[in-house]
Write an enzyme that holds these catalytic residues in place. Structure first.
Site, PDB file in Angstrom:
ATOM      1  N   CYS A   1       0.721  -1.175   0.086  1.00  0.00           N
ATOM      2  CA  CYS A   1      -0.111   0.001   0.194  1.00  0.00           C
ATOM      3  C   CYS A   1       0.825   1.363   0.198  1.00  0.00           C
ATOM      4  CB  CYS A   1      -1.026   0.093   1.187  1.00  0.00           C
ATOM      5  SG  CYS A   1      -1.960  -1.592   1.242  1.00  0.00           S
TER       6      CYS A   1
ATOM      7  N   GLU B   1      -1.198   4.570  14.151  1.00  0.00           N
ATOM      8  CA  GLU B   1      -0.859   5.788  13.497  1.00  0.00           C
ATOM      9  C   GLU B   1      -1.071   7.020  14.327  1.00  0.00           C
ATOM     10  OE1 GLU B   1      -1.557   7.754   9.164  1.00  0.00           O
ATOM     11  OE2 GLU B   1      -2.779   6.170   9.601  1.00  0.00           O
TER      12      GLU B   1
ATOM     13  N   LYS C   1     -10.045   7.629   2.983  1.00  0.00           N
ATOM     14  CA  LYS C   1     -10.296   6.199   2.712  1.00  0.00           C
ATOM     15  C   LYS C   1     -11.741   6.010   3.109  1.00  0.00           C
ATOM     16  CE  LYS C   1      -5.722   3.756   2.885  1.00  0.00           C
ATOM     17  NZ  LYS C   1      -4.805   5.278   3.036  1.00  0.00           N
TER      18      LYS C   1
ATOM     19  N   HIS D   1      -9.964   1.772   0.510  1.00  0.00           N
ATOM     20  CA  HIS D   1      -8.584   1.538   0.530  1.00  0.00           C
ATOM     21  C   HIS D   1      -8.140   1.208  -1.110  1.00  0.00           C
ATOM     22  CE1 HIS D   1      -4.314   0.984   1.264  1.00  0.00           C
ATOM     23  NE2 HIS D   1      -4.428  -0.003   2.195  1.00  0.00           N
TER      24      HIS D   1
END
Length: 420
Positions: A166, A317, A338, A343
């Site tokens: 990703c 995160e 997202k 995604h």
């Protein structure tokens, strides 16, 4: 050696919420979700029966019909975004030195639908001996989108693909940025694409319990930073940025969206699919990007976060952002687009970088949708501004975009307002 300055002079995007950058941007600002029941195959027996598909796109408006048949869907989407971006840049293909223009395009998986189709085709004909489509390999391989774009325009500069799950297209942007500022190219067509909404793609992610199974309300399934989040929503699409050396852009009178000023890369070195629970790799990649840009945490106004709506990833995160930005974290706008696009896997970085560029240019932050006031995770600090449910206007001097991939690959990029 003095490094060259790099600016963004063209944008292209095809996403689940729009088939152009403008349509995508407007729908993001209005909180439109791209999630819906899957139409590209019969998903009725799958745990997850919905995704964020690209809708109402005629690729033959951009690609010759005969050529399009030689491309997997991911490469078709890549080409559409690249054509849009090149057109938007206003570069004169008759006068440009094409030896100094390159293509760096990221993809996480590549032609998975082509591979799936070929396996089915082989199984049908196995009794009579091997039988394969002569375009099977060139349609499937991950590097072919970059090759197809360079062939279309005759670009002879650096040409390759980055694959880091990703983080793939963020790595593509980082490489393009470095090629230009080191003087190895005048411009790079940089971005990423992915099209994995097929039985193998959905089934594979279902098997590892990565996808949301909220089949009764798909538009509300992607809910980053909410307690009830249960996995990401798969999307498809492509994003493309024309990165260009500043003096080259000025000489041809190009419009400039923003300046790219830094990039960061790191590894979690922890687990093949899970992010580090303390956000160590995420923290390092943001620190690396800030150092590369010569910026302080308080210089950033917006972070387009990776924010996939997974139970572990969102928490790590947030922790990394708090560790890096300290008190300045509470002055930031944070959002996960997202929540609307799903995604996009290998295309996520490019599309979200494009969104970050438009936030810098237009001084507005797209929201994180699907959050309900009573749906709070005790491990997340809601004193941070997650830009829940409604776009917010503010001056955006600089924006940072995060992407993290399976394998522990982390990459981020920073854009700021262009000032001559």
């Amino acid at each position: 050696m003095e490094l060259k300055r790099v600016v963004v002079t063209g944008l292209g995007a095809v996403t689940p919420v729009g088939n152009t950058p403008e349509e995508t941007w407007n729908n993001l600002l209005n909180g439109v979700s791209g999630a819906a029941p899957i139409t590209s195959f019969d998903a009725s027996k799958f745990k997850t029966q919905f995704a964020c598909e690209v809708k109402n796109l005629n690729v033959n408006d951009f690609i010759d019909r005969k050529e399009a048949r030689k491309m997997d869907r991911y490469a078709q989407l890549a080409m559409v975004s690249a054509v849009q971006a090149v057109n938007d840049s206003g570069m004169d293909m008759e006068t440009e030195d094409k030896n100094r223009i390159g293509v760096v395009f990221g993809v996480g998986i590549g032609g998975i639908k082509t591979f799936e189709d070929e396996v089915k085709y082989y199984a049908l004909h196995e009794e009579n001996g091997p039988k394969f489509n002569p375009f099977f390999i060139p349609k499937m391989i991950a590097d072919i989108a970059a090759g197809q774009i360079s062939i279309r325009y005759g670009f002879h500069g650096p040409n390759y693909t980055t694959t880091s799950a990703c983080a793939s297209s963020t790595n593509a942007l980082a490489d393009a940025f470095n090629l230009i500022r080191l003087g190895k190219a005048n411009a790079i067509v940089a971005g990423g694409a992915e099209a994995a909404i097929c039985a193998c793609g959905v089934g594979g992610f279902n098997a590892m319990h990565a996808l949301s199974t909220r089949n009764d309300e798909p538009q509300k399934a992607s809910r980053p930073f909410s307690a009830s989040r249960d996995g990401f929503v798969m999307g498809e699409g492509a994003g493309c940025l024309i990165l260009e050396e500043l003096e080259h852009a000025k000489a041809r009178g190009a419009k400039i969206y923003a300046e790219m000023v830094g990039e960061g890369e790191s590894a979690d070195a922890y687990h093949i699919t899970a992010s580090h629970p303390e956000g160590l790799g995420a923290r390092l990649v943001m620190e690396n990007a800030l150092n590369d840009a010569g910026m302080k945490p308080e210089d950033i106004d917006y972070i387009n976060v990776h924010g996939t709506s997974t139970p572990v990833g969102d928490i790590s995160e947030v922790k990394a952002i708090q560790d890096v930005f300290g008190d300045a974290a509470y002055k930031l706008n944070i959002s996960s687009t997202k929540s609307m696009t799903g995604h996009l896997l290998g295309a996520a970085g490019a599309v979200e970088a494009l969104i970050s560029v438009l936030s810098v240019k237009n001084d507005i932050i797209p929201p994180t949708i699907n959050h309900e006031e009573d749906d709070k995770d005790e491990k997340i600090d809601y004193n941070l501004n997650f830009t829940f449910n409604k776009a917010q206007k503010r001056t955006v001097r600089a924006a940072l975009s995060n992407t993290f991939g399976f394998g522990g690959h982390n990459a981020c990029v920073i854009f700021k307002k262009y000032d001559d």
